[in-house]
Write an enzyme that holds these catalytic residues in place. Structure first.
Site, mmCIF file in Angstrom:
data_model
loop_
_atom_site.group_PDB
_atom_site.id
_atom_site.type_symbol
_atom_site.label_atom_id
_atom_site.label_comp_id
_atom_site.label_asym_id
_atom_site.label_seq_id
_atom_site.Cartn_x
_atom_site.Cartn_y
_atom_site.Cartn_z
ATOM 1 N N CYS A 120 29.697 4.463 -75.917
ATOM 2 C CA CYS A 120 30.727 5.111 -76.729
ATOM 3 C C CYS A 120 31.907 5.534 -75.871
ATOM 4 C CB CYS A 120 30.129 6.310 -77.461
ATOM 5 S SG CYS A 120 31.302 7.150 -78.546
ATOM 6 N N CYS A 217 24.372 11.160 -81.487
ATOM 7 C CA CYS A 217 25.111 11.657 -82.642
ATOM 8 C C CYS A 217 24.715 11.000 -83.961
ATOM 9 C CB CYS A 217 26.614 11.518 -82.414
ATOM 10 S SG CYS A 217 27.209 9.807 -82.296
#
Length: 381
Positions: A120, A217
């Site tokens: 990410c 997440c």
């Protein structure tokens, strides 16, 4: 919180007043990035807050402690309103799925233990978001990561955070020199998270007591296997639990439910010796178990290396460094033997247990704080 100052440079390292320095702050909605934005705004910088909406599904919407979805976007917007700077939310769901989630699922199905937070940072935050910051004519982009950027004789260097308990260098090894020249990490020199929360309280931020995120997440309950099954229906094929000596000890409901080094939850009780997962054979649909000493590894093959040393990786036959093979392990002495600019064999001077394909191997200057880069462990021995 300010970086080292001189007579000619502002706290972000630019030879002009803060009011003439535009900085995009990547805001996840947590206390760390909120404090960065608030402090820079207080110092008089031209701050623009940007939050990426990376996913928007299920329980993640209401879960505090995740990032980049639901309530966290609202928290980031509220901080911007409180501190009086503009804030934008960008829809990056498709980019995030293509660049991070799909690879995470495929790696898990291949028996690896991926680290999507690294991808990410590499493929979304420090790539697409960084380009957005440039499009906004920002002089730099700041984040709430706990890592230090220091200027060396050859330009910006990456260093571990002052607070070793908060250090995030393992997750940022793939930051390139070009990205590093543009990025700023204002929290990296703080000695503890308590200092960050004190700064949040000083600014009266509503997120001052917000819990830290603990899970990946997009896996808000920590159940990775259930996410994989949703992303790849039919992925949890049953198979055998096999001892390394060939004995069949039991059955499992899918390789995706196991990780290298796992001991608990194997469902093969009643044996005389404690057994650990030592290999995941995806093709044979087997979970291979064995005694703990089978987990010990000294030779670690690494690829996709991002090298941050001053001299090229291949400029010498070996490098004596310290490495981390898991985010929770302290750096240990090792020797890197380059095979190319992006491939190497890492020899650990002391064996490590639970070295797993899909994890990162991050390089550090021996006895120092500098990050020399890292790469991806791509098969086990």
């Amino acid at each position: 919180m300010a970086l080292d100052r001189s007579e000619t440079l502002n706290s972000l390292g630019f030879p002009k007043p803060p009011s003439e320095t535009r900085v995009v702050v990547a805001m996840s909605g947590g206390v760390d990035s909120s404090v960065v934005a608030a402090e820079l705004a207080r110092e008089g910088y031209d701050v623009i807050g940007v939050t990426l909406q990376l996913y928007d599904h299920g329980a993640a919407l209401a879960k505090k402690g995740a990032c980049c979805a639901g309530i966290d976007i609202h928290d980031a917007r509220r901080v911007a309103e409180e501190m009086g700077f503009p804030h934008y939310v960008l829809d990056y769901e498709n980019i995030f799925r293509d660049a991070v989630i799909d690879e995470f699922a495929d790696s898990y199905l291949a028996g690896a233990t991926p680290v999507p937070c690294i991808r990410c940072n590499e493929r979304v935050k420090f790539k697409d978001l960084l380009e957005t910051a440039r499009d906004l004519d920002a002089d730099c982009m700041a984040t709430g990561h706990y890592i230090q950027r220091k200027m060396g004789v050859n330009g910006a260097e990456l260093h571990m955070a002052a607070d070793q308990a908060r250090d995030q260098s393992y997750f940022l090894f793939s930051t390139t020199p070009e990205q590093l020249s543009y990025l700023r990490f204002p929290l990296g020199h703080l000695e503890s998270k308590a200092e960050t929360r004190a700064l949040a309280q000083k600014h009266g931020l509503t997120v001052a007591d917000k819990p830290d995120s603990q899970d990946i997440c997009f896996v808000p309950d920590g159940n990775y296997a259930s996410v994989i099954e949703k992303l790849r229906p039919g992925a949890a094929d049953p198979g055998e639990i096999v001892h390394a000596d060939g004995r069949v000890l039991g059955a499992h409901k899918g390789v995706i439910h196991y990780t290298i080094g796992q001991r608990r939850g194997l469902g093969i009780g009643g044996l005389d010796e404690p057994l650990y997962v030592v290999k995941l054979d995806v093709d044979a649909k087997q979970v291979v178990v064995g005694p703990k000493d089978m987990l010990a590894t000294r030779q670690v093959p690494v690829r996709e290396i991002n090298w941050l040393g001053d001299a090229p990786l291949t400029s010498q036959p070996e490098w004596h460094v310290s490495v981390r093979v898991r985010s929770t392990r302290p750096p240990a002495e090792a020797v890197i033997r380059p095979l190319s600019d992006t491939d190497a064999t890492v020899e650990l001077l002391s064996p490590e247990e639970g070295v797993s394909p899909g994890q990162a191997c991050v390089f550090y200057e021996t006895g120092g704080s500098r990050v020399l880069g890292g790469g991806w462990i791509w098969r086990g021995y």
